[in-house]
Design an enzyme around this catalytic site. Sequence first.
Site, PDB file in Angstrom:
ATOM      1  N   TYR A   1     -10.578   4.063 -15.363  1.00  0.00           N
ATOM      2  CA  TYR A   1     -10.354   3.711 -14.261  1.00  0.00           C
ATOM      3  C   TYR A   1      -9.407   2.202 -14.709  1.00  0.00           C
ATOM      4  O   TYR A   1      -8.681   2.037 -13.733  1.00  0.00           O
ATOM      5  CB  TYR A   1     -11.993   3.826 -14.098  1.00  0.00           C
ATOM      6  CG  TYR A   1     -12.158   3.267 -12.736  1.00  0.00           C
ATOM      7  CD1 TYR A   1     -12.279   3.815 -11.731  1.00  0.00           C
ATOM      8  CD2 TYR A   1     -11.979   1.893 -12.399  1.00  0.00           C
ATOM      9  CE1 TYR A   1     -12.543   3.481 -10.733  1.00  0.00           C
ATOM     10  CE2 TYR A   1     -12.223   1.632 -11.177  1.00  0.00           C
ATOM     11  CZ  TYR A   1     -12.611   2.225 -10.197  1.00  0.00           C
ATOM     12  OH  TYR A   1     -12.453   1.627  -8.565  1.00  0.00           O
TER      13      TYR A   1
ATOM     14  N   THR B   1       9.654   5.620  10.006  1.00  0.00           N
ATOM     15  CA  THR B   1       8.922   5.786  10.663  1.00  0.00           C
ATOM     16  C   THR B   1       7.541   5.090  10.353  1.00  0.00           C
ATOM     17  O   THR B   1       7.303   4.180  11.122  1.00  0.00           O
ATOM     18  CB  THR B   1       8.476   7.667  10.791  1.00  0.00           C
ATOM     19  OG1 THR B   1       8.675   7.745   8.951  1.00  0.00           O
ATOM     20  CG2 THR B   1      10.270   8.308  11.409  1.00  0.00           C
TER      21      THR B   1
END
Length: 486
Positions: A84, A137
Amino acid sequence: MLNESEKIKFYSGENIPLELHKVRIVQKLHLVPIERRLEALYEGGFNTFRLDTKDVFLDMLTDSGTNAMSDRQLGAMMMADDAYAGSQSFVRFQKAVLDVLGKKYLLPVHQGRAAENIISNAYVKKGSVVPMNYHFTTAMAHITQYGGRIEELLYDEAYVINSKHPFKGNMNLEKLEECILKHTAARIPYIRMEASTNLIGGQPFSIENLRGVRAIADKYKIPLVLDASLIGENAWLVKQREEEFKETSMADILLCMTDLADLVYFSARKLSSSRGGGICTNNEAIYRELEPLVPLFEGFLTYGGMSVREVEAIAVGLYETLDESMICQSPQFIAYLVNALESKGIPVVTPPGVLGCHVDAMQICAHIPQSQYPAGALAAAFFLISGVRGMERGSVSNQRDEYGNETYADMELLRLAVPRRVFTLSQIKYVEDRLTWLFDNRHLIGGLKFVYEPPVLRFFMGGLAPINDWPQQLMAKFREDFGDSL
Ligand SMILES: *Cc1c(COP(=O)(O)O)cnc(C)c1O
């Protein structure tokens, strides 16, 4: 200086982009009959984003996350350090970013638009104006989402479909300075330069132009943000087309480009042929400002919402960007297709750019008004008669203005993406063949209308319908000419 594949000449004299890689894993494709393709269009609202790949033969929707990875990338994925926090995979990613992009601070994000969200969140406010060579976009959607607006400042030649200009992605420097003086530097959080301007045909900018933008940014003390999602191919075209860099290595060209920007972000779905993204800078203050947003929106600072396997693939893929025989493959296939179509009189964006071949729907479907989405209609028609899925890059991909009015696109393009190292030359020839047939029968293509229109990024999930029975008539002509061929 020629790259390896250009140094290989054919006895026939033909100019063929020879692949300098071999295919070691393959995936089976199917070409379903045209009757099924017609059903699929109705099920998917005449929007190629909504088609299922089981109905698609060649997927030329995008080069995003669809590129072939190398054996070295796949190998590295097996060595990933699943942690992690403090993953060594991230350390390798940092080193690749420093070596290839020359930036020491790196923030990982799950894809390119996540970087745009974080940058817009930190710097764009109500009333902000972001000047850019051209919008993408998702870049525009995030800037407007945070209350800003964009200003596109290309030179006029960028909008000329048929051109020989080597750098249609150049920022118009005079207009940039006018824009800053008009709005005042205080309202401009940053200037955005997009490598290989995606929406106007994958057209590059020159380093000379980027230096000009840098000089203006310095003069008005405005940061320069570089969207590097398609930087590898832009750098390769600089080497091909910009005199000063003919003998410069890809590594030095890339560093020269990123060095001119205060902040660089990228979609690793394109750059590095994997999936993920990153934001990088050498400016510690910028890094500290953006840092807290990564755990908020993405994930902990050593994975940023990505699988650590992908992080490994990005690190290797970044180094492979420096390999000319790798980076040239997609643009050379595109050039092959563009030149073949052009020689038959089919209107395509020239000079050939990166990421795909851009077909001019405004000319092919000159009989369809922009209010009936000629590029969307051409994309649907081409899928129908070939099973090849392209993407509409025209008014459907635009968003309505603040009053809800349509804003028609400068160009109505059908983009046929050529993902890196995925297709063979006979598949490209099939595309050429079917597009030639469609061009000869273009009068049979009709318009589309919206039946379901989402408020944001409508092109992704929007539903359209043909204005009459033109798809059935097109199919009938296909059967007449091709018999029972698929
Ligand atoms: C694809 C792309 C993005 C967005 O990246 P995603 O990974 O699809 O979110 C941004 N800018 C450019 C120029 C792109 O081509």
